[in-house]
Design a protein around this motif. Sequence first.
Motif: not given
Length: 412
Positions: A322-331, A347-356, A359-364
């Motif tokens: 829940a906190a991650a969903a409100n972060e500025k980036d998807g890390s 399925d849940k893990g794949i969806a979260l990675i896709q959302q991240g 969302k962008g802002g990833l270092r790698f």
Amino acid sequence: MSVSFAFRRILLGSAAMLACGVVAGVGAGGANAEDLRPAVGKPLAAAKAELARHNYAKAQADVNEADAVGGKSSYEDFIITEMRGAIAQQAGDTKTAANAYEKLIASGKLSSAQQAQMTLAIASMAYSAHDYDRAITWLDRYTKLAGPNPQTTRLKIQAYYEKKDYANAAKLQQAQIDQTVKAGGKPAEEQLQLLSACQRAMNDTAGFTHTLELLVTYYPKPDYWQNLVHGIQTDPSFPAHLSFELQRLQLALGLLGDEAAYMDATESAVQDGALGEGKSIMAAGTSAGVMGKADAAREQRLAALIDKRIAAKTASLPKDEAAAANEKDGSDLVDDGITEASLGNSDKGIALIQQGIAKGGLRFPDQAKLDLGYAQMKAGKKADAVATFKSVTPGTPESRLSRLWVLYLKTH
């Protein structure tokens, strides 16, 4: 790498057929015999008889006697040379035989087919004598006479290789392989091996890697995979943050190694948040009989730590996500997705990675694609995994791994 015994036999057989034709024509009582004066024909007939008894020294002496006769016609000189070449060839004197055949070709008395056959015989004997420059010259002449031939091209490639002209050997071998692939065929394993040997000798790392990728595509043997993995492992430019991504591939290929390697991979999994994966790596190492030996006490402590962290993370995941969903980036979304997937919640893990990733802002960002592709693969979503791996940015360190994952999924 040398020409195969079977191929050598075929080439030398052309010379043997020439020899048989000469022997059959001398002293047969036909037109040839009538064109020879007795002073020439008699010692040649004796040479034929000695040759049949494998008395090569006496046969050559008889030919020398015929050759010593004065005032020989061009035809007599031709027959003497032909017999000299036949004897030398059967005696294994390739230099004398080749010189005789060259003289016969220059005589202008041979048909185009006979010239081609004799030219191939000269090339074969030159190769057998390790005179690779001469072999290449006569193979080129054969091609002009008879046209391109896969077998003679192969011999020419090997001649270049044996004389350490790796650039020309690689150029010809690459062209042959490309032609086969373009036609929808499968390149011969030994062709790919020879090309890779040339590239390694020239320190052509990019070419060598590409050829190894072809080898694992058509002949997915552990040794070829190991060479590819080793090339990445020993590359000082390969970034440390991708170590666990490489270990995942090694584990999938059964190439992770010894107890220390399994421990290192387990610790990398824990550090990357793939807690369930770390537990699975330890189980795989134990099942393979690799773990639980010299470092058993340390492994037990690590296993206990993993179990403790899994329990704590499982309890906190809903709040963390829940906190991650409100972060500025998807890390954090990517990290939580990796954890969920490793715990079996694919399925849940794949969806979260896709959302991240979205969302962008990833270092790698390309590493996140590797994590996504791996999660999809483990979930049995092979087509999705291939598409994800192919989406990794070309030319990046991550792309070296993504290409290998695509090859792995094609061959497993």
